[in-house]
Design a protein around this motif. Structure first.
Motif, PDB file in Angstrom:
ATOM      1  N   THR A 123      42.274  44.400  39.875  1.00  0.00           N
ATOM      2  CA  THR A 123      41.342  44.617  38.775  1.00  0.00           C
ATOM      3  C   THR A 123      41.942  45.639  37.816  1.00  0.00           C
ATOM      4  O   THR A 123      43.028  46.162  38.049  1.00  0.00           O
ATOM      5  N   MET A 124      41.259  45.921  36.752  1.00  0.00           N
ATOM      6  CA  MET A 124      41.844  46.717  35.677  1.00  0.00           C
ATOM      7  C   MET A 124      40.790  47.582  35.013  1.00  0.00           C
ATOM      8  O   MET A 124      39.595  47.281  35.056  1.00  0.00           O
ATOM      9  N   VAL A 125      41.238  48.658  34.418  1.00  0.00           N
ATOM     10  CA  VAL A 125      40.371  49.383  33.492  1.00  0.00           C
ATOM     11  C   VAL A 125      40.432  48.645  32.158  1.00  0.00           C
ATOM     12  O   VAL A 125      41.408  47.953  31.869  1.00  0.00           O
ATOM     13  N   ALA A 126      39.391  48.760  31.361  1.00  0.00           N
ATOM     14  CA  ALA A 126      39.438  48.174  30.008  1.00  0.00           C
ATOM     15  C   ALA A 126      40.453  48.952  29.181  1.00  0.00           C
ATOM     16  O   ALA A 126      40.448  50.185  29.180  1.00  0.00           O
ATOM     17  N   ARG A 127      41.315  48.234  28.494  1.00  0.00           N
ATOM     18  CA  ARG A 127      42.337  48.870  27.655  1.00  0.00           C
ATOM     19  C   ARG A 127      42.217  48.343  26.236  1.00  0.00           C
ATOM     20  O   ARG A 127      43.037  47.541  25.762  1.00  0.00           O
ATOM     21  N   SER A 156      48.742  32.653  34.429  1.00  0.00           N
ATOM     22  CA  SER A 156      49.372  33.237  35.617  1.00  0.00           C
ATOM     23  C   SER A 156      48.898  32.546  36.897  1.00  0.00           C
ATOM     24  O   SER A 156      49.371  32.870  37.986  1.00  0.00           O
ATOM     25  N   LYS A 157      47.943  31.629  36.786  1.00  0.00           N
ATOM     26  CA  LYS A 157      47.472  30.778  37.878  1.00  0.00           C
ATOM     27  C   LYS A 157      46.858  31.550  39.051  1.00  0.00           C
ATOM     28  O   LYS A 157      47.249  31.368  40.209  1.00  0.00           O
ATOM     29  N   PRO A 158      45.891  32.415  38.780  1.00  0.00           N
ATOM     30  CA  PRO A 158      45.218  33.077  39.909  1.00  0.00           C
ATOM     31  C   PRO A 158      44.379  32.064  40.692  1.00  0.00           C
ATOM     32  O   PRO A 158      43.856  31.102  40.109  1.00  0.00           O
ATOM     33  N   GLU A 159      44.258  32.278  41.994  1.00  0.00           N
ATOM     34  CA  GLU A 159      43.387  31.405  42.781  1.00  0.00           C
ATOM     35  C   GLU A 159      41.908  31.682  42.473  1.00  0.00           C
ATOM     36  O   GLU A 159      41.064  30.790  42.598  1.00  0.00           O
ATOM     37  N   VAL A 160      41.609  32.929  42.080  1.00  0.00           N
ATOM     38  CA  VAL A 160      40.238  33.301  41.709  1.00  0.00           C
ATOM     39  C   VAL A 160      40.279  34.069  40.395  1.00  0.00           C
ATOM     40  O   VAL A 160      41.028  35.043  40.260  1.00  0.00           O
ATOM     41  N   PHE A 161      39.471  33.620  39.444  1.00  0.00           N
ATOM     42  CA  PHE A 161      39.331  34.334  38.166  1.00  0.00           C
ATOM     43  C   PHE A 161      37.941  34.948  38.151  1.00  0.00           C
ATOM     44  O   PHE A 161      36.932  34.235  38.212  1.00  0.00           O
ATOM     45  N   ASN A 162      37.884  36.260  38.067  1.00  0.00           N
ATOM     46  CA  ASN A 162      36.616  36.978  38.220  1.00  0.00           C
ATOM     47  C   ASN A 162      36.346  37.847  36.991  1.00  0.00           C
ATOM     48  O   ASN A 162      37.219  38.593  36.544  1.00  0.00           O
ATOM     49  N   HIS A 163      35.150  37.715  36.460  1.00  0.00           N
ATOM     50  CA  HIS A 163      34.700  38.602  35.378  1.00  0.00           C
ATOM     51  C   HIS A 163      33.208  38.833  35.576  1.00  0.00           C
ATOM     52  O   HIS A 163      32.414  37.887  35.563  1.00  0.00           O
ATOM     53  N   VAL A 168      45.844  35.296  44.995  1.00  0.00           N
ATOM     54  CA  VAL A 168      45.582  36.375  44.035  1.00  0.00           C
ATOM     55  C   VAL A 168      44.229  36.162  43.358  1.00  0.00           C
ATOM     56  O   VAL A 168      43.906  35.053  42.921  1.00  0.00           O
ATOM     57  N   GLU A 169      43.476  37.234  43.294  1.00  0.00           N
ATOM     58  CA  GLU A 169      42.227  37.244  42.532  1.00  0.00           C
ATOM     59  C   GLU A 169      42.347  38.270  41.415  1.00  0.00           C
ATOM     60  O   GLU A 169      42.697  39.417  41.667  1.00  0.00           O
ATOM     61  N   LEU A 170      42.069  37.858  40.186  1.00  0.00           N
ATOM     62  CA  LEU A 170      42.082  38.771  39.045  1.00  0.00           C
ATOM     63  C   LEU A 170      40.644  39.050  38.618  1.00  0.00           C
ATOM     64  O   LEU A 170      39.885  38.128  38.306  1.00  0.00           O
ATOM     65  N   LEU A 171      40.283  40.318  38.640  1.00  0.00           N
ATOM     66  CA  LEU A 171      38.969  40.767  38.176  1.00  0.00           C
ATOM     67  C   LEU A 171      39.204  41.508  36.866  1.00  0.00           C
ATOM     68  O   LEU A 171      39.685  42.636  36.847  1.00  0.00           O
ATOM     69  N   VAL A 172      38.911  40.847  35.760  1.00  0.00           N
ATOM     70  CA  VAL A 172      39.383  41.312  34.462  1.00  0.00           C
ATOM     71  C   VAL A 172      38.244  41.830  33.590  1.00  0.00           C
ATOM     72  O   VAL A 172      37.067  41.539  33.818  1.00  0.00           O
TER      73      VAL A 172
END
Length: 318
Positions: A136-140, A187-194, A167-171
């Motif tokens: 996951t990421m901080v907002a930039r 980037s083809k994540p298996e899970v895209f999370n928002h 890979v799961e991306l929590l964006v």
């Protein structure tokens, strides 16, 4: 002041917002073990005992990484770290937004991105032997692409060093840029999370800059631009902020219509006294009603409970 005048030197007692907890059925029982002003029994649990907790902590510190487990004071940290799982918080530990629920530090000018971070994340995933890595990421908002390319670089390194890991991306919403959204999806994540975080009526108070409709737009975009056909589109809701049952049902319905096939719902807990108050302790029975409703309208995965967070036991759905 004369020597005969008294001087009040007692400390100034400031009103604490942190200890004002909502009532719950067990607090009304004077003979009960859980008294007023305490968490209800379903929010108490034993801490796990495992040497893997220290191992996870050691790997995270060795590679100078941040985790949302620590920065957001997640109540599941002991359990997840005891199972060698962690959610990596990338792009620094300072966020350009100041949401009412989140304990991550805020800065309008956070430090520049670390070009070595992708390699350090990949090394940690490998050393921890993770089957499923949540990033996951901080907002930039200070970056032209919101950090999209940096996420892609991290996923590429994890794929190169840990080809068996999913890979799961929590964006974040990446500033609403469809170009940035597509960059991340490629980037083809298996899970895209928002996460949508809360119901429509409470969104302006709970979130900073992000909007309810932009979240639905991003999730719908992800669903219609899958590179991996089986990619899960996921979102999460916090409850206990003053929402009604019908509002939560409406949000589950909105997420389903946006193409979201995995939804998490968990209890909001105030991380410090400057953040939003907890308005209600949601009972386990109410969480079951939310799960049943989601299932009844066709949501593939409903994961609801007091301790559920967006990345808690994230690999269970794969």
């Amino acid at each position: 002041m004369s020597g005969t005048e008294s001087c009040d030197v007692s400390p100034v007692v400031r009103k604490s917002r942190l200890n004002v907890l909502p009532s719950h059925p067990y607090a009304e029982n004077p003979d009960g073990a859980v008294n007023p002003g305490r968490f209800p029994p379903w929010l108490h649990r034993k801490l796990p005992s495992s040497t893997d907790l220290a191992k996870t902590d050691g790997v995270i510190n060795k590679h100078r990484l941040h985790t949302v487990c620590e920065e957001a004071k997640c109540p599941n940290r002991w359990e997840c770290w005891s199972h060698n799982t962690a959610t990596f918080l990338v792009m620094g530990r300072e966020c350009t937004r100041a949401c009412g629920f989140c304990d991550i530090a805020t800065s309008k000018t956070p430090p520049p991105l670390d070009p070595e971070e992708p390699q350090r994340v990949a090394d940690s995933v490998r050393e921890l032997g993770l089957k499923h890595a949540v990033i996951t990421m901080v907002a930039r908002d200070d970056l032209p692409d919101g950090g999209a390319q940096h996420l892609v670089d991290i996923v590429a390194q994890v794929r190169a060093y840990c080809p068996q890991s999913t890979v799961e991306l929590l964006v974040s919403d990446l500033g609403g840029s469809e170009e940035a959204w597509l960059t991340v999806l490629n980037s083809k994540p298996e899970v895209f999370n928002h996460n949508i975080e809360t119901v429509r009526s409470l969104t302006p108070r709970v979130r900073h800059r992000a909007t309810y409709d932009r979240t639905l737009q991003l999730l719908a975009f992800a669903g219609s631009h899958r590179i991996l056909p089986k990619m899960l589109v996921k979102s999460g809701i916090m409850v206990g902020l003053g929402e009604t049952e019908e509002e939560v049902f409406d949000t589950i319905r909105d997420l389903k219509e946006a193409g979201c096939n995995t939804i998490t719902i968990g209890q909001y807990l105030q991380p410090n006294r400057r953040k939003l108050l907890v308005k209600a302790f949601v009972t386990p029975e109410q969480f079951e009603r939310y799960a049943s409703f989601g299932k009844s309208i066709g949501v593939q995965n409903m994961y609801c409970g007091p301790f559920v967070r967006s990345s808690y036991n994230a690999g269970l759905f794969l």
